[in-house]
Design a protein around this motif. Structure first.
Motif, PDB file in Angstrom:
ATOM      1  N   LEU A  13      59.498  13.004 -22.367  1.00  0.00           N
ATOM      2  CA  LEU A  13      59.789  12.964 -23.100  1.00  0.00           C
ATOM      3  C   LEU A  13      59.078  13.787 -24.385  1.00  0.00           C
ATOM      4  CD1 LEU A  13      57.744   9.372 -23.974  1.00  0.00           C
ATOM      5  CD2 LEU A  13      59.830   9.832 -24.165  1.00  0.00           C
ATOM      6  N   LYS A  14      59.122  13.669 -26.154  1.00  0.00           N
ATOM      7  CA  LYS A  14      58.273  15.323 -26.206  1.00  0.00           C
ATOM      8  C   LYS A  14      56.614  14.346 -27.204  1.00  0.00           C
ATOM      9  CE  LYS A  14      62.363  17.553 -28.366  1.00  0.00           C
ATOM     10  NZ  LYS A  14      63.036  18.064 -29.300  1.00  0.00           N
ATOM     11  N   THR A  15      55.795  15.154 -27.541  1.00  0.00           N
ATOM     12  CA  THR A  15      54.956  14.679 -27.918  1.00  0.00           C
ATOM     13  C   THR A  15      54.893  13.940 -28.860  1.00  0.00           C
ATOM     14  OG1 THR A  15      53.939  16.290 -27.157  1.00  0.00           O
ATOM     15  CG2 THR A  15      52.383  15.612 -29.290  1.00  0.00           C
ATOM     16  N   GLY A  16      54.510  12.730 -29.175  1.00  0.00           N
ATOM     17  CA  GLY A  16      54.369  12.193 -30.429  1.00  0.00           C
ATOM     18  C   GLY A  16      55.924  10.764 -30.542  1.00  0.00           C
ATOM     19  N   GLN A  17      56.628  10.598 -29.709  1.00  0.00           N
ATOM     20  CA  GLN A  17      57.202  10.148 -29.741  1.00  0.00           C
ATOM     21  C   GLN A  17      56.616   8.922 -28.151  1.00  0.00           C
ATOM     22  OE1 GLN A  17      60.424  12.268 -26.862  1.00  0.00           O
ATOM     23  NE2 GLN A  17      61.956  12.209 -29.111  1.00  0.00           N
ATOM     24  N   PRO A  61      43.277   2.009 -20.416  1.00  0.00           N
ATOM     25  CA  PRO A  61      44.109   1.808 -21.206  1.00  0.00           C
ATOM     26  C   PRO A  61      44.230   1.968 -22.058  1.00  0.00           C
ATOM     27  CG  PRO A  61      41.998   0.428 -21.439  1.00  0.00           C
ATOM     28  CD  PRO A  61      41.535   1.530 -20.423  1.00  0.00           C
ATOM     29  N   ASN A  62      43.957   3.428 -22.989  1.00  0.00           N
ATOM     30  CA  ASN A  62      44.078   3.753 -23.561  1.00  0.00           C
ATOM     31  C   ASN A  62      45.261   4.383 -24.406  1.00  0.00           C
ATOM     32  OD1 ASN A  62      41.605   2.933 -25.000  1.00  0.00           O
ATOM     33  ND2 ASN A  62      40.207   4.558 -24.010  1.00  0.00           N
ATOM     34  N   GLY A  63      46.316   4.329 -25.150  1.00  0.00           N
ATOM     35  CA  GLY A  63      47.577   4.994 -25.146  1.00  0.00           C
ATOM     36  C   GLY A  63      48.694   4.164 -24.566  1.00  0.00           C
ATOM     37  N   TYR A  64      48.411   2.852 -24.743  1.00  0.00           N
ATOM     38  CA  TYR A  64      49.630   1.909 -23.821  1.00  0.00           C
ATOM     39  C   TYR A  64      49.125   1.085 -24.236  1.00  0.00           C
ATOM     40  CZ  TYR A  64      49.364   5.525 -20.266  1.00  0.00           C
ATOM     41  OH  TYR A  64      48.728   6.925 -19.733  1.00  0.00           O
ATOM     42  N   ASN A  65      50.259   0.260 -24.889  1.00  0.00           N
ATOM     43  CA  ASN A  65      50.764  -1.327 -24.480  1.00  0.00           C
ATOM     44  C   ASN A  65      50.825  -2.415 -23.606  1.00  0.00           C
ATOM     45  OD1 ASN A  65      49.301  -3.714 -26.212  1.00  0.00           O
ATOM     46  ND2 ASN A  65      50.930  -2.647 -28.370  1.00  0.00           N
ATOM     47  N   LEU A  79      52.934   4.464 -27.503  1.00  0.00           N
ATOM     48  CA  LEU A  79      53.322   4.369 -28.845  1.00  0.00           C
ATOM     49  C   LEU A  79      53.029   5.675 -29.083  1.00  0.00           C
ATOM     50  CD1 LEU A  79      50.464   1.188 -29.994  1.00  0.00           C
ATOM     51  CD2 LEU A  79      52.958   1.127 -29.017  1.00  0.00           C
ATOM     52  N   SER A  80      52.288   6.791 -28.901  1.00  0.00           N
ATOM     53  CA  SER A  80      52.552   8.096 -29.503  1.00  0.00           C
ATOM     54  C   SER A  80      52.341   8.959 -28.356  1.00  0.00           C
ATOM     55  CB  SER A  80      51.894   8.393 -30.734  1.00  0.00           C
ATOM     56  OG  SER A  80      51.560   9.810 -31.150  1.00  0.00           O
TER      57      SER A  80
END
Lengths: 114, 114
Positions: A13-17, A61-65, A79-80
């Motif tokens: 993945l690219k950063t932000g995707q 958990p941060n950065g994940y949903n 998400l990003s």
């Protein structure tokens, strides 16, 4: 004899995707979870679910949903994406969330964020 | 919260000999399980052996056995008659509570010399 199935196996993945790691189990397990494995860190719990409609946070958990709309599926969403999320991700399930139950792991998903 | 410590990052053993992998843990729970997982280069997580805290008898599975010292919070894995296929990373893990949250150590890389 599928057990716990994770897709994709490899992803760059690219950063932000954003992306979703899929996890499905065919054992009618109530409990499902996601771990990440980083070099020298062992596996760390990201999120877990004790049944359809119920999710909770783990250690990192941060950065994940996550969501759990069915017993079989437990997708993990980035998400990003950030380079710090480069890791190997494991989905796991067990019959109930009891400490002695056998936990079954998927084969892992290798994610690289550039 | 529980912690699991594996202080040896690497070990080596001669084929057919015996090796012991060390692990210490800490938890305030009275009901917990301890596990050793094997992770070969394929990265699949394979359960080797489990021990219930209430059981004084050490668990054994064929060539694998544990030395469970509850008072010392020590849980070592002994591999007898080591085989080339035993070469892998080994993780010690502790599971407590109602939500099956596995806490892993950082792992130890075992190599087997022919």
């Amino acid at each position: 004899n599928a057990g716990v199935t994770q897709t994709p196996k490899f992803q760059v993945l690219k950063t932000g995707q954003s992306m979703t790691l899929q996890c499905a189990q065919d054992m009618n397990h109530e409990y499902m979870s996601w771990y990440r494995q980083d070099p020298g860190m062992g596996l760390r719990l990201i999120h877990y679910s004790v049944g359809a409609g119920i999710t909770d946070q783990g250690e990192v958990p941060n950065g994940y949903n996550v969501s759990r709309s069915t017993t079989e599926d437990f997708p993990l969403r980035l998400l990003s994406a950030a380079p710090s999320q480069t890791s190997v991700y494991f989905c796991a399930s067990s019959y109930y969330g009891l400490p002695g139950n056998t936990i079954y792991f998927g084969e892992g998903s290798w994610l690289t964020v550039v | 919260a529980q912690t699991v410590t594996q202080s040896q990052p690497e070990m080596s053993v001669q084929e057919a000999e015996t090796v012991t992998l060390s692990c210490t843990y800490d938890t305030s729970e009275s009901d917990y399980y301890l596990f050793w997982y094997k992770q070969p280069p394929s990265r699949q997580m394979i359960l080797v052996i489990r021990q219930e805290a209430y059981k004084q008898q050490n668990a054994t599975e064929n060539r694998f056995s544990v030395n469970f010292q509850k008072a010392a919070k020590s849980f070592s894995l002994k591999i007898s008659d080591s085989q080339l296929g035993d070469a892998a990373m080994y993780f010690c893990a502790c599971n407590t509570g109602a939500n099956s949250k596995l806490t892993f150590g950082k792992g130890i890389t075992l190599s087997v010399r022919p």
